[in-house]
Write an enzyme that holds these catalytic residues in place. Structure first.
Site, PDB file in Angstrom:
ATOM      1  CG  ASP A   1       0.917  -2.198   6.170  1.00 27.09           C
ATOM      2  OD1 ASP A   1       0.194  -1.929   6.981  1.00 27.09           O
ATOM      3  OD2 ASP A   1       0.597  -1.376   4.873  1.00 27.09           O
TER       4      ASP A   1
ATOM      5  CE  LYS B   1      -6.787   0.308   6.641  1.00 29.70           C
ATOM      6  NZ  LYS B   1      -7.581   0.759   5.580  1.00 29.70           N
TER       7      LYS B   1
ATOM      8  CG  HIS C   1      -1.909   1.012   1.298  1.00 29.08           C
ATOM      9  ND1 HIS C   1      -1.597   2.338   1.657  1.00 29.08           N
ATOM     10  CD2 HIS C   1      -3.287   0.906   1.403  1.00 29.08           C
ATOM     11  CE1 HIS C   1      -2.759   3.093   1.941  1.00 29.08           C
ATOM     12  NE2 HIS C   1      -3.860   2.235   1.495  1.00 29.08           N
TER      13      HIS C   1
HETATM   14  C1  LIG Z   1      -2.171  -2.588   3.430  1.00 32.10           C
HETATM   15  C2  LIG Z   1      -2.574  -1.129   4.311  1.00 32.10           C
HETATM   16  N1  LIG Z   1      -1.608  -0.463   4.556  1.00 32.10           N
HETATM   17  C3  LIG Z   1      -1.822   0.799   5.376  1.00 32.10           C
HETATM   18  C4  LIG Z   1      -2.963   1.199   5.164  1.00 32.10           C
HETATM   19  C5  LIG Z   1      -3.233   2.669   5.577  1.00 32.10           C
HETATM   20  O1  LIG Z   1      -3.959   2.658   6.703  1.00 32.10           O
HETATM   21  P1  LIG Z   1      -4.798   4.088   7.241  1.00 32.10           P
HETATM   22  O2  LIG Z   1      -5.382   4.952   6.004  1.00 32.10           O
HETATM   23  O3  LIG Z   1      -5.546   3.751   8.361  1.00 32.10           O
HETATM   24  O4  LIG Z   1      -3.477   4.846   7.728  1.00 32.10           O
HETATM   25  C6  LIG Z   1      -4.139   0.756   4.398  1.00 32.10           C
HETATM   26  C7  LIG Z   1      -5.372   1.330   4.418  1.00 32.10           C
HETATM   27  O5  LIG Z   1      -6.054   0.768   3.494  1.00 32.10           O
HETATM   28  C8  LIG Z   1      -3.911  -0.702   4.165  1.00 32.10           C
HETATM   29  O6  LIG Z   1      -4.711  -1.309   3.342  1.00 32.10           O
END
Ligand SMILES: Cc1ncc(COP(=O)(O)O)c(C=O)c1O
Length: 410
Positions: A201, A227, A126
């Site tokens: 992550d 989430k 991501h």
């Molecule tokens: C794999 C992954 N990492 C990081 C994030 C970032 O999360 P946040 O937007 O809550 O910071 C997401 C959000 O969709 C994600 O799916």
């Protein structure tokens, strides 16, 4: 429905007021976008409300009763989150998001990275666990390297990319697009042998699977409360105690100081060193209730339920002509994120038609543009599952895709 699998989904659904909403011409809401943000049970909503009705005071500020209670709630939440992933409370930093947690570690690492050092990430990340490392490399003159995607969507863990120059390896615990679960334990072992640190992550891992940071042995783990049934606006950074102690502050001001003089300041030990401003105790109260909720269900049961929904979705989508699922087509080392493309229909159009039917999915590149590029697509539609989803909803997704195909005449 009732208790048809490891979870009593009917009873769970009754805890989520939003799931009884009617949407788009009185359709039942089929929420298949928990990978973006999960829905919240009454237990979490009540905890947030109770905080404001009974205990609202600035935690770690002031000496009155409400402030004291705010502190207890905030620190109690820290202890609960720690226990949930097998950590100690002093190893849990509250941030505003998983994204901020990655930024914290990458910024605070600036002074310890030199030109010629290597930062290793992966092509399936991501953007939250990709762009901050690009920026760290730019700031320091380090070289950014990455594990690439194998043809089946899994990560090609090429050990030769980990060298004595590697300083940090940042890798996802579960892809938010393909659901791929890379071998983080194995990557961590290789990285540690080379003297590198590992950040995982866990944004898509921690809400859906049992996670024990001691077993994984990663140095840092980031995830987001929203989430995993918790309120928006609260993220988590787990760091091994000595790793956190080695990092300088990221944001400055407020209560993260030890002594402030006009000439300069000294700073608290972690986690306080990294927490600026009045603590988000209401969000923490909600996250603690979310952790209680998931713990009561049992994370093994959560994972098993999602695996059965994912297997169902993979089977159902496989049977629809013109549908291509991105990534592995079995549930082995794969979580409940099912991204797909439908020949002849743009993902946004699929999303719109599904929405008209009450089925909420995500469309676009899902903040994983390099991964989409590597898989040969611009964008995709994505269904993600959680504890409250049913097999009937998987069928509603498949029916909706077939309806879209008829609608667009493909
Ligand atoms: C794999 C992954 N990492 C990081 C994030 C970032 O999360 P946040 O937007 O809550 O910071 C997401 C959000 O969709 C994600 O799916």
């Amino acid at each position: 429905m009732g208790v048809t699998g490891p979870l009593d989904v009917e009873a769970i659904r009754a805890d989520f007021p939003i799931l009884s909403r009617r949407v788009r011409n009185d359709k039942a809401l089929v929420y298949l976008d928990s990978g973006a943000t999960s829905q919240k049970p009454v237990q979490v909503l009540d905890a947030v409300r109770e905080f404001y009705e009974q205990h609202n005071g600035a935690a770690h500020r002031g000496s009155h009763l409400l402030s004291e209670e705010g502190t207890e709630i905030y620190e109690g939440a820290r202890a609960k989150v720690a226990a949930f992933i097998g950590a100690a409370p002093g190893e849990i930093v509250f941030t505003k998001s998983a994204t901020e947690s990655v930024n914290l570690v990458s910024y605070a690492s600036t002074a310890s990275i030199k030109p010629g050092d290597e930062i290793l990430i992966s092509e399936i990340e991501h953007h939250a666990n990709l762009v901050p490392w690009q920026q760290l490399a730019q700031r320091t003159g380090a070289t950014l390297k990455w594990f690439t995607v194998a043809p089946d969507g899994r990560l090609d863990v090429d050990p030769s990319l980990i060298t004595e120059r590697t300083k940090i390896v940042a890798v996802t615990g579960q892809s938010n697009v393909t659901g791929v679960i890379p071998p983080v334990g194995e990557i961590t072992r290789l990285a540690h042998e080379a003297g590198a640190l590992v950040l995982a992550d866990g944004a898509q891992l921690v809400p859906h699977h049992p996670v024990d940071v001691k077993a994984l042995d990663v140095d840092f783990l980031v995830f987001s409360g929203h989430k995993m049934l918790g309120p928006l606006g609260l993220g988590v950074l787990y760091g091994k105690r000595d790793r956190l102690e080695a990092l300088p502050p990221f944001l400055a001001g407020g209560d993260m100081i030890e002594v402030v003089r006009m000439e300069g300041s000294t700073f608290q030990p972690p986690p306080a060193r990294f927490e600026t401003g009045v603590p988000p105790a209401s969000e923490a109260a909600g996250l603690a209730a979310a952790v209680d909720y998931l713990t009561r269900l049992g994370m093994d049961n959560v994972a098993a339920h999602e695996e059965s929904l994912t297997a169902h979705a993979l089977d159902a989508l496989r049977e629809i002509r013109g549908v291509r699922v991105l990534g592995p087509d079995t549930t082995k080392d794969r979580g409940g994120a099912v991204a797909f493309e439908v020949a002849g229909i743009h993902p946004h159009d699929i999303g719109q038609v599904l929405d008209e039917l009450g089925v909420a999915v995500r469309t676009g590149h899902h903040c994983a543009w390099p991964l989409h590029r590597a898989l040969g697509v611009q964008s995709s539609a994505r269904a993600t599952f959680y504890i409250y989803n049913t097999h009937d909803e998987v069928e509603a997704l498949a029916d909706g895709i077939r309806y879209a195909q008829r609608f667009f005449g493909v």
